[in-house]
Design an enzyme around this catalytic site. Structure first.
Site, PDB file in Angstrom:
ATOM      1  N   LEU A   1      65.230   5.425  48.116  1.00 26.76           N
ATOM      2  CA  LEU A   1      66.003   4.537  48.887  1.00 26.76           C
ATOM      3  C   LEU A   1      65.812   4.341  50.093  1.00 26.76           C
ATOM      4  O   LEU A   1      64.804   4.921  50.777  1.00 26.76           O
ATOM      5  CB  LEU A   1      67.553   5.346  48.631  1.00 26.76           C
ATOM      6  CG  LEU A   1      67.848   5.840  47.261  1.00 26.76           C
ATOM      7  CD1 LEU A   1      69.208   6.609  47.573  1.00 26.76           C
ATOM      8  CD2 LEU A   1      68.206   4.504  46.661  1.00 26.76           C
ATOM      9  N   PRO A   2      66.450   3.284  51.008  1.00 27.48           N
ATOM     10  CA  PRO A   2      65.783   2.939  52.128  1.00 27.48           C
ATOM     11  C   PRO A   2      66.037   3.937  53.306  1.00 27.48           C
ATOM     12  O   PRO A   2      64.708   4.255  53.850  1.00 27.48           O
ATOM     13  CB  PRO A   2      66.618   1.707  52.570  1.00 27.48           C
ATOM     14  CG  PRO A   2      67.100   1.356  51.244  1.00 27.48           C
ATOM     15  CD  PRO A   2      67.407   2.349  50.348  1.00 27.48           C
TER      16      PRO A   2
ATOM     17  N   THR B   1      62.076   7.774  52.808  1.00 28.17           N
ATOM     18  CA  THR B   1      61.661   8.681  54.105  1.00 28.17           C
ATOM     19  C   THR B   1      63.121   8.679  54.986  1.00 28.17           C
ATOM     20  O   THR B   1      63.508   7.636  55.259  1.00 28.17           O
ATOM     21  CB  THR B   1      60.485   7.829  54.996  1.00 28.17           C
ATOM     22  OG1 THR B   1      59.374   7.370  54.040  1.00 28.17           O
ATOM     23  CG2 THR B   1      60.404   8.157  56.259  1.00 28.17           C
TER      24      THR B   1
ATOM     25  N   LYS C   1      55.712  13.397  57.431  1.00 32.61           N
ATOM     26  CA  LYS C   1      55.773  12.005  56.924  1.00 32.61           C
ATOM     27  C   LYS C   1      56.108  11.034  58.142  1.00 32.61           C
ATOM     28  O   LYS C   1      55.519  10.019  58.367  1.00 32.61           O
ATOM     29  CB  LYS C   1      56.820  11.638  55.666  1.00 32.61           C
ATOM     30  CG  LYS C   1      57.262  10.110  55.564  1.00 32.61           C
ATOM     31  CD  LYS C   1      55.933   9.303  54.981  1.00 32.61           C
ATOM     32  CE  LYS C   1      56.472   7.839  54.883  1.00 32.61           C
ATOM     33  NZ  LYS C   1      55.208   6.978  54.620  1.00 32.61           N
TER      34      LYS C   1
ATOM     35  N   LYS D   1      62.682   1.898  61.455  1.00 32.59           N
ATOM     36  CA  LYS D   1      63.539   3.027  60.931  1.00 32.59           C
ATOM     37  C   LYS D   1      62.856   4.434  61.347  1.00 32.59           C
ATOM     38  O   LYS D   1      63.207   5.586  61.891  1.00 32.59           O
ATOM     39  CB  LYS D   1      64.095   2.936  59.625  1.00 32.59           C
ATOM     40  CG  LYS D   1      64.768   4.161  59.178  1.00 32.59           C
ATOM     41  CD  LYS D   1      64.444   4.503  57.520  1.00 32.59           C
ATOM     42  CE  LYS D   1      63.127   4.213  56.977  1.00 32.59           C
ATOM     43  NZ  LYS D   1      62.641   4.929  55.692  1.00 32.59           N
TER      44      LYS D   1
HETATM   45  P1  NAD Z   1      63.344  -1.422  49.475  1.00 32.92           P
HETATM   46  O1  NAD Z   1      64.163  -1.812  50.230  1.00 32.92           O
HETATM   47  O2  NAD Z   1      62.254  -2.382  48.817  1.00 32.92           O
HETATM   48  O3  NAD Z   1      63.861  -0.754  48.107  1.00 32.92           O
HETATM   49  C1  NAD Z   1      64.986   0.133  48.291  1.00 32.92           C
HETATM   50  C2  NAD Z   1      65.972  -0.325  47.027  1.00 32.92           C
HETATM   51  O4  NAD Z   1      67.101   0.777  47.002  1.00 32.92           O
HETATM   52  C3  NAD Z   1      66.484  -1.449  46.893  1.00 32.92           C
HETATM   53  O5  NAD Z   1      66.095  -2.112  45.477  1.00 32.92           O
HETATM   54  C4  NAD Z   1      68.101  -1.192  46.847  1.00 32.92           C
HETATM   55  O6  NAD Z   1      68.776  -2.178  46.329  1.00 32.92           O
HETATM   56  C5  NAD Z   1      67.867   0.040  46.230  1.00 32.92           C
HETATM   57  N1  NAD Z   1      69.249   1.125  46.905  1.00 32.92           N
HETATM   58  C6  NAD Z   1      69.879   1.186  48.186  1.00 32.92           C
HETATM   59  N2  NAD Z   1      70.744   1.832  48.077  1.00 32.92           N
HETATM   60  C7  NAD Z   1      70.917   2.282  46.705  1.00 32.92           C
HETATM   61  C8  NAD Z   1      72.087   3.018  45.858  1.00 32.92           C
HETATM   62  N3  NAD Z   1      72.883   3.531  46.509  1.00 32.92           N
HETATM   63  N4  NAD Z   1      71.743   3.139  44.503  1.00 32.92           N
HETATM   64  C9  NAD Z   1      70.766   2.308  43.819  1.00 32.92           C
HETATM   65  N5  NAD Z   1      69.750   1.818  44.630  1.00 32.92           N
HETATM   66  C10 NAD Z   1      70.167   1.645  45.708  1.00 32.92           C
HETATM   67  O7  NAD Z   1      62.483  -0.186  50.122  1.00 32.92           O
HETATM   68  P2  NAD Z   1      60.894   0.267  49.745  1.00 32.92           P
HETATM   69  O8  NAD Z   1      59.831  -0.333  50.437  1.00 32.92           O
HETATM   70  O9  NAD Z   1      60.920   0.580  48.396  1.00 32.92           O
HETATM   71  O10 NAD Z   1      60.980   1.984  50.550  1.00 32.92           O
HETATM   72  C11 NAD Z   1      61.922   2.966  49.753  1.00 32.92           C
HETATM   73  C12 NAD Z   1      61.586   4.151  50.764  1.00 32.92           C
HETATM   74  O11 NAD Z   1      60.182   4.462  50.760  1.00 32.92           O
HETATM   75  C13 NAD Z   1      62.029   4.002  52.411  1.00 32.92           C
HETATM   76  O12 NAD Z   1      62.525   5.156  52.834  1.00 32.92           O
HETATM   77  C14 NAD Z   1      60.736   3.701  52.885  1.00 32.92           C
HETATM   78  O13 NAD Z   1      60.786   4.157  54.314  1.00 32.92           O
HETATM   79  C15 NAD Z   1      59.718   4.365  52.146  1.00 32.92           C
HETATM   80  N6  NAD Z   1      58.363   4.020  52.127  1.00 32.92           N
HETATM   81  C16 NAD Z   1      58.002   2.686  51.788  1.00 32.92           C
HETATM   82  C17 NAD Z   1      56.585   2.261  51.666  1.00 32.92           C
HETATM   83  C18 NAD Z   1      56.402   0.989  51.578  1.00 32.92           C
HETATM   84  O14 NAD Z   1      54.991   0.513  51.536  1.00 32.92           O
HETATM   85  N7  NAD Z   1      57.278   0.238  51.222  1.00 32.92           N
HETATM   86  C19 NAD Z   1      55.693   3.340  51.857  1.00 32.92           C
HETATM   87  C20 NAD Z   1      55.919   4.689  51.931  1.00 32.92           C
HETATM   88  C21 NAD Z   1      57.069   4.818  52.095  1.00 32.92           C
END
Ligand code: NAD
Length: 296
Positions: free
Chosen positions: A65-66, A95, A170, A245
């Site tokens: 999740l975000p 994260t 992280k 964030k």
């Molecule tokens: P994103 O915004 O693309 O995806 C998050 C998903 O979570 C969305 O589809 C949203 O609809 C869903 N969501 C939110 N609340 C929810 C709930 N209560 N129930 C079900 N679904 C829910 O984000 P992302 O890029 O996939 O990143 C996710 C996490 O991973 C973050 O914490 C980010 O910091 C971390 N991260 C991202 C990357 C990257 O390259 N994108 C790399 C490493 C770590």
């Protein structure tokens, strides 16, 4: 093969979940955005109507999740922990603040559920290729239980320490990533403003002492790397607001430990400026636009 509930199918969660389906696990998936589920159901996963439905009978629950408020909202606010079988293992990959990770892990422990924080590094490319790095906080025995599942999504698995330690490591990594992407952008913009070709300069830096993850895999300059978000209008990838964030989490961790992070704070301000200019949803490598001249 395990029965896995996967919650949160965004830029990272979707390709991670897909690798688990490909490995033969039975997946039940849920995301607040119905469109996010489609790629997974096409591949053979079952879509649940809610997170509570997804975790019914699960051996393993994974969430991606975000931010902290989404994770606390799901496990504590919606009381998902009350619906997860006590025999299940929860792998929380988002994260988030180390304090949030500890709070949710303690609430899980009270219910007899084992939980680890397992944030990842490697970007969307690593998620798709199954080569992520997992940075785990929690009991060593819980990590061993998680390992067969993590190995289907990642190549490197580290035990950082007890609950929350995965998040601390992280956050340190991502503070460095935010700084190096801003610095790489600045160096490329300086070279281009002085007449260099960005691809030639990138090739030079990639084989010189300034090389880093951005110059090797994730170049911020459009057209230099075909598969990087920079060459796709900065779509997908790792959002500016997610980097902001993480830099905020670094600032909070620095305050609570009385540590100095002058470059981390500067980077946080740069990404904040960039986000408030309307770029929050773009990939974080778009930070180059702060220093790039229009005509370049
Ligand atoms: P994103 O915004 O693309 O995806 C998050 C998903 O979570 C969305 O589809 C949203 O609809 C869903 N969501 C939110 N609340 C929810 C709930 N209560 N129930 C079900 N679904 C829910 O984000 P992302 O890029 O996939 O990143 C996710 C996490 O991973 C973050 O914490 C980010 O910091 C971390 N991260 C991202 C990357 C990257 O390259 N994108 C790399 C490493 C770590």
């Amino acid at each position: 093969m395990s029965s896995i509930a996967f919650i949160g199918l965004g830029n990272m969660g979707a390709p991670m979940a897909l690798n688990l389906v490909k490995a033969g696990h039975t997946l039940t998936v849920f995301d607040l955005m119905p469109a996010a589920v489609k790629g997974l159901t096409d591949a053979g996963a079952r879509a649940a109507a809610s997170a509570s439905e997804a975790v019914k009978g699960a051996d393993v629950v994974i969430s991606m999740l975000p931010a902290s408020k989404h994770v606390e909202g799901l496990y504590l606010g919606e009381d998902l922990l009350g619906k997860i079988p006590s025999s299940a293992l929860v792998i929380e990959c988002s994260t988030i603040a180390p304090d949030s990770a500890r709070k949710v892990a303690q609430a899980a422990e009270v219910r007899g559920i084992t939980m680890i924080d397992a944030p990842v590094s490697g970007g969307t490319g690593g998620a798709a290729a199954g080569t992520l790095t997992f940075i785990v906080g929690g009991q060593a025995a819980a990590l061993e239980r998680a390992r067969p599942v993590l190995e289907k999504m990642g190549k490197n698995i580290f035990h950082a320490g007890p609950a929350g330690a995965g998040q601390v490591a992280k956050i340190c990594n991502n503070m460095l990533l935010g700084i190096l992407m801003a610095g790489t952008s600045e160096a490329l913009a300086l070279g281009v403003a002085n007449g260099l070709d960005p691809k030639v300069l990138s090739d030079i830096i990639a084989k010189s002492s300034g090389r880093n993850w951005a110059t090797e895999l994730y170049n911020p300059w459009p057209g230099v790397m075909e598969h990087a978000p920079a060459s796709k209008g900065y779509a997908g990838g790792f959002g500016v607001d997610l980097m902001l964030k993480d830099l905020g989490l670094a600032a909070e961790s620095a305050l609570s430990a009385r540590a100095s992070i002058p470059l981390g704070e500067l980077a946080r301000n740069l990404y904040s400026l960039h986000s408030s200019g309307g770029s929050g949803k773009l990939d974080f490598s778009s930070i180059v636009n702060l220093v790039k001249r229009e005509q370049d």
